[in-house]
Design a protein around this motif. Structure first.
Motif, PDB file in Angstrom:
ATOM      1  N   ASN A   3      -3.578   9.546   8.677  1.00 56.71           N
ATOM      2  CA  ASN A   3      -4.558  10.253   9.487  1.00 56.71           C
ATOM      3  C   ASN A   3      -5.882  10.313   8.718  1.00 56.71           C
ATOM      4  O   ASN A   3      -6.438   9.299   8.375  1.00 56.71           O
ATOM      5  N   ASP A   4      -6.366  11.490   8.400  1.00 57.03           N
ATOM      6  CA  ASP A   4      -7.618  11.604   7.661  1.00 57.03           C
ATOM      7  C   ASP A   4      -7.473  11.076   6.237  1.00 57.03           C
ATOM      8  O   ASP A   4      -6.433  11.267   5.595  1.00 57.03           O
ATOM      9  N   SER A  21     -11.757  10.212   9.614  1.00 55.26           N
ATOM     10  CA  SER A  21     -10.529  10.307  10.400  1.00 55.26           C
ATOM     11  C   SER A  21     -10.057   8.904  10.806  1.00 55.26           C
ATOM     12  O   SER A  21     -10.802   7.917  10.695  1.00 55.26           O
TER      13      SER A  21
END
Length: 120
Positions: free
Chosen positions: A32-33, A52
């Motif tokens: 994800n991030d 992100s």
């Protein structure tokens, strides 16, 4: 087991540039991030930039216009291009990633840090 490994730190003169890299390895399903934090001696760790998986970015005000975060999802790698470096950018820089493991579950992972020193 998931691991983050940074590289690219070093000593640079004020006004110079450096590019940091961070590679995530292990049994990863998705990332994800991904982001960069830094910690100077005697100070708290602070956010530098985060990116992100959808491409949105967030930068600390102190680095806007000078630093650029990017990522190569195929290589599980995040970069931090640092230009116009200032002595106050001197710190240990840490990579961070929110990772969904192939075995299930998710976690927040940190690299071991890479030192950036800006000095003449």
């Amino acid at each position: 087991q998931v691991q983050l490994v940074e590289s690219g730190g070093g000593l640079v003169q004020p006004g110079g540039s450096l590019r940091l890299s961070c590679v995530a390895s292990g049994r990863i399903l998705r990332i994800n991030d991904m982001g960069w934090y830094r910690q100077a001696p005697g100070k708290q760790r602070e956010l530098v930039a985060v990116l992100s998986s959808s491409g949105s970015t967030n930068y600390a005000d102190s680095v806007k216009g000078r630093f650029t975060i990017s990522r190569d999802n195929a290589k599980n790698t995040v970069y931090l291009q640092m230009n116009s470096l200032k002595p106050e950018d001197t710190a240990a820089y840490y990579c961070n990633a929110n990772i969904i493991r192939a075995s299930g579950g998710r976690g927040d992972y940190w690299g071991q840090g890479t030192q950036v020193t800006v000095s003449s």
